[in-house]
Structures are given as C-alpha cells and as structure tokens.
Design a protein around this motif. Sequence first.
Motif: not given
Lengths: 656, 174
Positions: A552, A559, A561, A583, A585-590, A611
């Motif tokens: 990570r 961020e 993984i 990831f 900040e403003r995203s609802t999905d990775p 994961y």
Amino acid sequence: MSAGVNSTLGYGLVLLGLACAAFAAITGIVTGMARKESALPWVRGGVYGFAASMIGSNLTMVYALLTHDFSVKYVAQVGSKSTPTIFSIVSLWSALEGSILFWGAIMGAYLFAFAFTYRKEHGRYMQLSLGVMAAIATFFAFLIAGPANPWTQIPFPPLDGPGPNPLLQNHPLMIIHPPMLYLGYVGMTIPFGIAAGALLRGELGDAWMVPLRKWTLVPWIFLSIGIILGGWWAYAVLGWGGYWAWDPVENASFMPWLTATAFMHSTMVLEKKKALKLWTVALALSSFVLTIVGTFMTRSGVFNSVHSFTQSDIGPTFLVFIAVLLVFCVLLLAFRGHMLVAETQLGTIMSREGSILLNNLVFACITFVVLIGTLFPIISEGLFNKKLTVGEPYFNEMALPFMLVMLFLMGVGPMLPWGVADSKTLRDTAIIPGSAGLVTVIICAAFGYRGFLPLATFGVCAFVTVVTLRELFLPAKQRVDAVKEGWGTAIFVSASRARRRFGGYVVHLGIVIIAVGVAASSSYKVHSTGTLKPGEQLKVGDYSVRFDGLDRGQEPHREWIGAKVSLVGPGAEEAIATPRMNFYERSTDPVGSPSVTGRWLRDVYVSLLAYDTVSGSASFNMWVFPLVSWIWYLGIVFLALGTLIALFPEPKKVAS
Amino acid sequence: MKRGIAVTVSLVLVAGLIFILGNAFGKDPHEVPFKLAGKPAPNFHIKRLDNDQVVSLSDYAGKPVVLNFWATWCGPCKYEHPVLDAVSKEYGDRVVFLGIVFEDTESNTKSFLRENGWNFPQLFDPKSTVAVDYGVSGVPETYFISRSGIIVKKYPAPFTDPEKFSTELEEILR
C-alpha cells in the motif's frame, strides 16, 4: 493577484472573442454573398481577434489553475492544492466548462492558422469560408460566455478544491488523449467552412480543392491518433481488458473519422475525373456535423456512456445548433448542389475510380450501421418508451464484415488503373499478392489458429501488404534499374515526387498493422481469473502469475493498494508487476490501475479485482493479448508518418 | 419537383432526429431499473466493528431498517457522515440504522470512527458478500427496508440534506 482579477480578465477576453467572431461571421457572409472582396481584411482581422482572445482566456485559466485561484468557479470545481502541476494544467479540459473553453482556444488556433496561411491566396472563396467558420466560432464563444461559463466568480472561495476527475488523473495518456480528439473534432470546422464557402459561392475550382483536402487531413490524423490513444487509455486504466467497446462516445469519434476517410478517397476521383463533386463536398459537411453530434453525445448527458462524466445543461443549446446546422446543410446542398456537377461520367467498377466509389459506399454503410446502433436506445425510449441497449454483438456482426471488405478494397484499389482495366494485366498483377494472402491463411491454420474472421483478416492483410509494398517501392526499383541510383536515394526521390501517394500507402500499412493487432488480440486472447493467497500462482496462457502479497502507499492526491505479482514466461523469464486500486478523495469507487507487461508479441495484463486485508488474499483478472501493442505503438507511427509525408509541402513551381 | 421532395424528406428526418434527441433530455441514461425493490431484503450475518458481535438483519424483524453502505476512502461518504448522524439521532427510536463498510480495511474504519464518532452500529463485510446480495454498485448507497422486511427502494448517491433523508424515511414509516 487580488480575487476577481482572473475572472474579470478571462471573461472579458471571452466577450471580446465573441464580438470578434460575430463581426467576422456577419461581415464575411454578407460581403462574400455580395462578392465585395475588399472587406476580406476586416473578416481576417475579426478571425485574428477571436483567436487571440480565446488563447488569452485559456492562458488566464491555466494561470488561475496553477495559482489555485478558488474564487473562479471552475478552479473551485476541479482544482486542488494536492494535484500535481501537470494534472492541474490538464484540469483545463477535465470538466465541461473548461473543455469548451479549451475548444475555443483550439478553434482560434485553427482559424488563425488557416486565415494566415492563405492570406495572399483564394480571395474569391475566402470571405465566405472564413465567415462560415467564424459563425461556428460565434456559437462556441456564446456557449463559453453563457451556458458553459467557467469564469463565474465565487463570493466566498473555498480554501481547497476536490481536484480533477480521478479517471483523468489516473494515467499520463489522459494528458494527450483529449487534446488530440479536440484537435480532430475542432479541425473539421475548416473543411466544413471551405466546403460551405464553395457551395455558397456555387463553384468549386481545382485550386480550392487543395486546401479542402489538406485541411481535412490535419484533423483526420489528430482524430485517428485521438481514437487510438483513447483505446490505449481504456486498456491501460479501466481494467476490463479491452480497448474498444462500441461505447456511444467511441462511436461518436469513429463516425466523422469514417466520413473523413471516405472524403480523402473521393477527392482523388474528383481531381482525376472531375466527378463526385457534390458527394465529396457532402462528405466534408457530414464529417463536421458528425463531430458536433459527437460532442453533443459527450456533453449532453443524454447517452449512457463511460465518457459522459460531464452532465450539463448545454444540451438544449447544442441541440438548437445541430438543428440549424442540419437545416443549413440540407438547404445548401439542395439549392447550390446542382452547381457542382460532374464534368465526366464514371466508367466501369473494375477501375480505380470504381473501387473508390465502392470504398465510399462501404464507408457510408459502416457509418450508417454505427449511427443507427448508437441512436437506437434513445429512439426506442423516445418512440416506444422501452429502455434498450445495443451492445457489442450488433456492432461486431454488422460492422466487421464491412470492415473486412474495406480492407480488401485497400488492396484491390491500388492494383486497378484509372479508366479501363485490362483483365490479363490485372490477373498478372493480382497473382503474387493473392498467393501471399492464401499462403498466410494456410500457415496460420497450420499453426492451429482458427476462426473465419481472424484468418480472413490475416489473409487480406497479407494481400494488401504485398500490393502496398509493391506500390511503394516499384517506382524506386525502376529508378534503381534505369538511373542506377542507390536504393536509399531512389526511395527518397520517388517518395518526394509523389508525396501524397507515398504517404497514403504508408497510412495503408498502418491500417493493416492495426487490423492485424485487433484481429489477433480479440480472437486469440487467453483469460484467467481467480483468488490467490500470498505465494500461490495462477496460469494464464504460457505464463505463471505468482501473488507475492499486498502493498500500500500514499501520494499527495491519492492512496493506493497494490498486489505484488511475479510473472514467469514460457522461457522462464521473470517480470514484476503491481496492479493497483487507487483511492481518490472525490471518487465513490476505487479506480483500478491494471499492470501491463508489454512485449512485442504479447501483453500480459493483470487487473486487481478485490482484496482482503484480513486474510491477505487478492482476486485477479488476467489476460494474455497477442499483438495488441501493435495497435498503438506501430499504428500511430505509421499513420502519423504517412500523413506527414502526404502533407509535406511541395516545392513551389517557379515560372520559367 | 424532385428537389422539393428531397428537401422535404431531409427536413422531416432532421426534425425527427432533433425530436428524438430532445426527448431524451431530463432522463438519466445511467439509471438501471432497481430489480430488488419490493423483494424481501437478503439476510446477513456479519460482525459489528465495535464489539465483534455478529449481527443479522433478522435480529430487527418487525422494525424498519436503513442500511448505509460506505467506505473511508470515499469522499462523498465523508460528506454524508454528519447528515446520517443527524437523521439517526432524530429517528433512532423508530428506525434501525446500520452502516456496512464496503471494500475497506478494519483498521482504517476503526480509526475513522474513533476520530469522527458514529451514532449507530457499523458492520464489517470483509468479502463484500452482503454488498453483492444487495447489488451495491458504488458507495455511498442507502437501502430502505420496511417493517415487513421488504426493500422499498435504494438511494444510490450521498445524502447531503437531512430533510431529503427524512422525506425518504417517512415512506417506510407509513
């Protein structure tokens, strides 16, 4: 700089641009129709003013983005102090308002380049053509000044913003894919203006054909590169293991490409045979109209597409523009078309002109098939209130056979002479390329490759390659034999004496390479999926993929993984890869970031699906794609090289 | 005459196209019909993050339930956090609120909850099985389940306004 200065300056420049464009449009069209050529410098001045204002407004926006001036609404919407500088610049086109502003700058640059290049030529057409182009520029300047104004000022600016759309920050290709497409889309304004100017004037002289052809080729190559880069980006970022999904917005860029390609071929008939005048002009008009329809598809939020991330209310304004544009084109063709009559009759189908006519029909069929498939969901919902989607099978079944025919014609056309073909000569010319095609199919089948479509594609590609190489190098060989030149000199001289022809054939080779890459990677891909614990491995084709554990990390804007994996190939060669999930900040999905371990003959593609940090296991989607990298690495090079050769200016003929 | 017909046909086609495109305004092309509405809510057995106790939906039979799927890496979930907090305080005695953590780590979630607090039980769905059963397509998503255990609807976006949330809630309280 105190708050509000950027907004005031940026918006002021937009208004100035709007005024200049409107002035150039009215002056150009009114004086052009009255045939008062003395007004041309005024029209040109208006165009220059529009270009300077739009470029100035864009530079101001870039400055506002880089200095994080959150008092500007657009900066507050897409800017962020944690976004890396390059992506801060890229955020200029990462949301609707900015992308339309950027559109304005590109249009300004195109109009300036066109007006400046021909400042001493083509006076008889220039006013009307520049007037039409400026009318289109007026519409876009109006959009920027009104419905899509990025310069609105925020009374209480936030301390930081959310940053641009994560999908745009996830890969460097996003830095160049949208500008390339915009250069392709916006550039079609020029051939539209040239063609509309000719129709308004009611004549299309040979001299005016040269800019029409050249200024279609410029956006064509940008559109081609933009489309390929878009596929490459989807492949490298989205993680579903593909590069083309017949998504409405992909189709939207493909349709003008098809009509512009058809146009490039029909101009040859026009030049050689003085026929297909109206058809050629209609293709130039439709290429532009289709780019506008394409922009509507991306920007209106009406279509279900991965690209329509910019829901907006500019849709109705755009729709009115499309309506005006279509009515203008229909009336123009109806009331001026008869003035562009063919000067000769086309002969038999077994001739160069016949094959080009067939080529144009096939391009038109593909465009129609794609258009109907793309529009069908909203037609169905509008007329029958039934929600439907038209998926890949429709497009593949309907369009791929036409594309195969198109590929075949790429070989047949160059073998045929203009006028009447002598059947014996034709048989002799066809024997080597035809045999090469057959042998290729037999060899592929012997190596265990199956399937009609891929084998037929390989066979036809071999046939076209032999024809094209012969056309490319035969003139050089004749020079080697006759003038005793070295091969290098002979190729250079023969290519520079027929640049368009030579460049065109290099582009054909690029298309062949892309066709081979598409056929191989879509027909012979190997897929595997599974969940692995650290130390476990999975086979995909000839490769073993070992999962070495999760990793990570953190970067200023995201961020992530990742899954560390080791790939062991058939020759025991080893490579390390880390497919990730990012990831934002403003995203609802990775946002996935698959790993692509590329080799010339195949790509190993590993995508992290899920994961589990408790057990340390990870789920993967893996593919081996043969020859897929040929599409972008070789395809782009050949297309760009061929176009550059074709566009390279001919030396000016000196009158003796 | 011929030209007149061609122009008329072309203009009719243009009008048709514009009508079809214009008609699509105001409809969300991404909207996928939610097939679970009106169906019994799938039961689950997953643990609470604060005390490791296993919680099932059936524990709350006879009460309306609000399920909120969220994650610490999702920005909009963070904006939604105070809204959920406020609404759960107001309706907590009449409605069961459950948070379900989606594709996240236990440690991240625990530290987030320590920092921000939470007003209702937070459950951990380590293999995303509950999310799959409910057809979660992204976070945050909020499911409204009636007293009789039927999924009334789902809200596939963050709630930014407590009043909007209350309006949605009133429907399952009726």
